[in-house]
Motif scaffolding. Structure first.
Motif, PDB file in Angstrom:
ATOM      1  N   UNK A  21       0.833  -1.204   0.000  1.00  0.00           N
ATOM      2  CA  UNK A  21       0.000   0.000   0.000  1.00  0.00           C
ATOM      3  C   UNK A  21       0.869   1.256   0.000  1.00  0.00           C
ATOM      4  N   UNK A  22       1.872   1.285   0.855  1.00  0.00           N
ATOM      5  CA  UNK A  22       2.757   2.454   0.918  1.00  0.00           C
ATOM      6  C   UNK A  22       3.542   2.617  -0.394  1.00  0.00           C
ATOM      7  N   UNK A  23       3.933   1.499  -0.994  1.00  0.00           N
ATOM      8  CA  UNK A  23       4.620   1.560  -2.282  1.00  0.00           C
ATOM      9  C   UNK A  23       3.721   2.120  -3.366  1.00  0.00           C
ATOM     10  N   UNK A  24       2.462   1.720  -3.356  1.00  0.00           N
ATOM     11  CA  UNK A  24       1.521   2.243  -4.344  1.00  0.00           C
ATOM     12  C   UNK A  24       1.365   3.747  -4.204  1.00  0.00           C
ATOM     13  N   UNK A  25       1.481   4.249  -2.986  1.00  0.00           N
ATOM     14  CA  UNK A  25       1.378   5.692  -2.770  1.00  0.00           C
ATOM     15  C   UNK A  25       2.549   6.451  -3.385  1.00  0.00           C
ATOM     16  N   UNK A  26       3.627   5.741  -3.710  1.00  0.00           N
ATOM     17  CA  UNK A  26       4.793   6.376  -4.328  1.00  0.00           C
ATOM     18  C   UNK A  26       4.606   6.591  -5.829  1.00  0.00           C
ATOM     19  N   UNK A  27       3.633   5.900  -6.407  1.00  0.00           N
ATOM     20  CA  UNK A  27       3.398   6.047  -7.846  1.00  0.00           C
ATOM     21  C   UNK A  27       2.666   7.361  -8.063  1.00  0.00           C
ATOM     22  N   UNK A  28       3.302   8.218  -8.813  1.00  0.00           N
ATOM     23  CA  UNK A  28       2.762   9.550  -9.018  1.00  0.00           C
ATOM     24  C   UNK A  28       1.935   9.612 -10.293  1.00  0.00           C
ATOM     25  N   UNK A  29       1.102  10.611 -10.352  1.00  0.00           N
ATOM     26  CA  UNK A  29       0.207  10.782 -11.505  1.00  0.00           C
ATOM     27  C   UNK A  29       0.960  10.867 -12.829  1.00  0.00           C
ATOM     28  N   UNK A  30       2.191  11.360 -12.815  1.00  0.00           N
ATOM     29  CA  UNK A  30       2.942  11.522 -14.063  1.00  0.00           C
ATOM     30  C   UNK A  30       3.116  10.199 -14.800  1.00  0.00           C
ATOM     31  N   UNK A  31       3.096   9.100 -14.068  1.00  0.00           N
ATOM     32  CA  UNK A  31       3.257   7.783 -14.684  1.00  0.00           C
ATOM     33  C   UNK A  31       2.141   7.532 -15.687  1.00  0.00           C
ATOM     34  N   UNK A  32       0.952   8.023 -15.375  1.00  0.00           N
ATOM     35  CA  UNK A  32      -0.209   7.717 -16.222  1.00  0.00           C
ATOM     36  C   UNK A  32      -0.215   8.530 -17.501  1.00  0.00           C
ATOM     37  N   UNK A  33       0.646   9.539 -17.600  1.00  0.00           N
ATOM     38  CA  UNK A  33       0.761  10.274 -18.864  1.00  0.00           C
ATOM     39  C   UNK A  33       1.273   9.357 -19.972  1.00  0.00           C
TER      40      UNK A  33
END
Length: 147
Positions: A21-33
Motif C-alpha cells: 500500500x505504501x509503495x503504491x502511494x509512491x506512484x505519481x500521476x505523471x506515470x499515467x501520462x
C-alpha cells in the motif's frame, strides 16, 4: 501449528501488504501520462490491497491475536531507495513501474513461503491462497514491464 504461529505469519503478510500500500502511494500521476492503459489495473490493485489488509486483520483477530500493521524495515528501505533514485531520474515512469513489479514479486514470494510452511490454520490457508492468487494476477498485468 498454534494460533500464535498462525497470527505471526498473518502479521508478516499484513506487514508486506502495508508495504504494498505504501509503495503504491509512491506512484505519481505523471506515470499515467505515458502508461494510461495501466491506470485502471493499478487502481484495482490499490483497492484490492486495502481489502487484503482488512481480511488479514479480521483473520488475525479471529485467531485471538493482535495485528501489527506497520510496514517492514526492508520495505521502508526500498521506498527510501526509490525516493533517492527518483531524485536523480525525475519523471522516469518506467523506473517507477519497475518498482511496482519488484514489489509484487516480493509479495508473491512471501505468500509462497507462508503457504509452504506449516504454521497456518486451515481457515487462514484459504485466505492466504486467495490473496496469493490475487497477487499473481496483478503481477501478470505488469509483468510485461520487465521485458
Amino acid at each position: 501449528m498454534t494460533n500464535q504461529e498462525t497470527v505471526s505469519v498473518l502479521n508478516d503478510l499484513l506487514n508486506i501488504t502495508m508495504d504494498r500500500i505504501k509503495g503504491f502511494n509512491k506512484v505519481e500521476e505523471k506515470v499515467w501520462d505515458t502508461h494510461s492503459y495501466l491506470k485502471n489495473d493499478y487502481e484495482e490493485m490499490v483497492a484490492e490491497s486495502e481489502q487484503m489488509k482488512a481480511d488479514l486483520i479480521n483473520c488475525i483477530t479471529e485467531h485471538g491475536g493482535e495485528y501489527d500493521d506497520s510496514p517492514t524495515v526492508s520495505g521502508t528501505v526500498h521506498r527510501a531507495w526509490i525516493d533517492v533514485k527518483n531524485a536523480f531520474t525525475p519523471n522516469n515512469a518506467e523506473s517507477t513501474l519497475e518498482n511496482v513489479v519488484f514489489g509484487e514479486k516480493s509479495a508473491i514470494a512471501a505468500y509462497q513461503e507462508a503457504l509452504q510452511g506449516d504454521q497456518l490454520s486451515p481457515e487462514s490457508i484459504l485466505l492466504v491462497q486467495d490473496q496469493h492468487q490475487k497477487l499473481q494476477n496483478s503481477y501478470a498485468k505488469f509483468q510485461s514491464l520487465e521485458n
